[in-house]
Scaffold this motif. Structure first.
Motif, short mmCIF file in Angstrom:
data_model
loop_
_atom_site.label_atom_id
_atom_site.label_comp_id
_atom_site.label_asym_id
_atom_site.label_seq_id
_atom_site.Cartn_x
_atom_site.Cartn_y
_atom_site.Cartn_z
N PRO A 1 -25.43 -23.96 28.14
CA PRO A 1 -24.01 -23.83 27.77
C PRO A 1 -23.22 -22.97 28.76
CG PRO A 1 -25.38 -23.49 25.85
CD PRO A 1 -26.30 -23.56 27.04
N GLN A 2 -23.87 -21.95 29.32
CA GLN A 2 -23.18 -21.10 30.29
C GLN A 2 -22.87 -21.89 31.56
OE1 GLN A 2 -25.33 -17.60 31.39
NE2 GLN A 2 -23.61 -16.73 32.51
N LYS A 3 -23.77 -22.74 32.01
CA LYS A 3 -23.52 -23.56 33.19
C LYS A 3 -22.37 -24.54 32.93
CE LYS A 3 -27.99 -23.55 35.51
NZ LYS A 3 -29.11 -24.35 35.98
N LYS A 4 -22.32 -25.13 31.74
CA LYS A 4 -21.23 -26.04 31.40
C LYS A 4 -19.89 -25.31 31.41
CE LYS A 4 -23.41 -29.65 28.71
NZ LYS A 4 -23.43 -30.37 27.43
N GLN A 5 -19.87 -24.11 30.86
CA GLN A 5 -18.65 -23.32 30.84
C GLN A 5 -18.21 -22.95 32.26
OE1 GLN A 5 -19.03 -19.61 28.75
NE2 GLN A 5 -16.83 -19.50 28.34
N GLN A 6 -19.13 -22.62 33.13
CA GLN A 6 -18.80 -22.31 34.52
C GLN A 6 -18.24 -23.53 35.23
OE1 GLN A 6 -22.51 -20.81 36.02
NE2 GLN A 6 -21.99 -18.68 35.58
N GLN A 7 -18.79 -24.70 34.97
CA GLN A 7 -18.30 -25.93 35.59
C GLN A 7 -16.89 -26.24 35.11
OE1 GLN A 7 -21.30 -28.80 34.59
NE2 GLN A 7 -22.54 -28.35 36.41
N HIS B 1 -14.64 -24.09 34.07
CA HIS B 1 -13.75 -23.09 34.67
C HIS B 1 -13.48 -23.45 36.13
CE1 HIS B 1 -12.66 -19.05 36.29
NE2 HIS B 1 -11.90 -19.10 35.21
N GLN B 2 -14.49 -23.90 36.86
CA GLN B 2 -14.31 -24.27 38.26
C GLN B 2 -13.40 -25.49 38.37
OE1 GLN B 2 -15.40 -22.39 40.82
NE2 GLN B 2 -14.15 -23.73 42.07
N GLN B 3 -13.55 -26.47 37.49
CA GLN B 3 -12.67 -27.64 37.50
C GLN B 3 -11.23 -27.23 37.22
OE1 GLN B 3 -14.45 -30.25 34.62
NE2 GLN B 3 -15.96 -31.07 36.07
N MET B 4 -11.04 -26.30 36.31
CA MET B 4 -9.70 -25.80 36.00
C MET B 4 -9.09 -25.13 37.23
SD MET B 4 -8.59 -22.87 33.26
CE MET B 4 -9.37 -21.58 34.23
N PHE C 1 -4.50 -12.18 43.53
CA PHE C 1 -5.71 -12.09 42.73
C PHE C 1 -6.77 -13.02 43.29
CE2 PHE C 1 -2.54 -10.77 39.64
CZ PHE C 1 -3.16 -9.73 39.00
N ASP C 2 -8.01 -12.72 43.01
CA ASP C 2 -9.11 -13.62 43.28
C ASP C 2 -8.97 -14.81 42.34
OD1 ASP C 2 -12.55 -13.81 42.62
OD2 ASP C 2 -11.64 -14.22 44.57
N LEU C 3 -9.32 -16.00 42.79
CA LEU C 3 -9.19 -17.19 41.94
C LEU C 3 -9.99 -17.05 40.65
CD1 LEU C 3 -9.19 -20.32 44.26
CD2 LEU C 3 -7.51 -19.73 42.53
N ASN C 4 -11.12 -16.38 40.71
CA ASN C 4 -11.95 -16.22 39.52
C ASN C 4 -11.32 -15.30 38.48
OD1 ASN C 4 -13.99 -17.96 40.33
ND2 ASN C 4 -14.93 -16.37 41.57
N ALA C 5 -10.23 -14.62 38.84
CA ALA C 5 -9.55 -13.75 37.88
C ALA C 5 -8.62 -14.52 36.96
CB ALA C 5 -8.75 -12.68 38.63
N ILE C 6 -8.45 -15.82 37.20
CA ILE C 6 -7.59 -16.64 36.37
C ILE C 6 -8.39 -17.09 35.15
CG2 ILE C 6 -6.18 -18.73 36.25
CD1 ILE C 6 -5.13 -16.56 38.18
#
Length: 123
Positions: free
Chosen positions: A24-30, A32-35, A76-81
């Protein structure tokens, strides 16, 4: 038999960890990256610190985003969104127009109100 049960227990625990924590964590990371890949200028965003702003610039090489927060530009870093809302232009286009009959009756009532107001001013 005891060692076989121990090995089986460890295998079951790893399977449990994989299906209920890692996957589930990998799916959530994917997701977020697509967003983040879809982010563009004009989008309203919220950072992980709950700062709200409008995207002014996206720098893909440095993986940063510049936000306009009421005239103050912050990088901001992109990951901060944390969350992206589409630009206002896209939202305005998605609003459904009034149905034909309702729009006509609204236009007629507005026209009659204008005619009545001009008649009362003329008297």
């Amino acid at each position: 038999m005891g060692s076989m049960a121990s090995i089986l227990f460890i295998v079951v625990m790893f399977a449990f960890l994989y299906f209920f924590m890692i996957r589930p964590q990998k799916k959530q990371q994917q997701q977020h990256q697509q967003m983040l890949n879809k982010i563009k200028r004009g989008d309203k965003v919220t950072t992980i610190g709950r700062l709200h702003g409008v995207v002014d610039e996206v720098n893909e090489t440095e993986k940063t985003v510049t936000l306009d927060c009421d005239g103050i530009y912050l990088v901001f870093d992109l990951n901060a969104i944390a969350k992206i809302s589409p630009a206002e232009d896209a939202q305005a286009k998605t609003v459904a127009p009034a149905s034909g009959a309702a729009a006509e009756s609204e236009a007629e009532s507005a026209a009659s109100a204008t005619d009545e107001a001009s008649d009362s001013e003329a008297k």
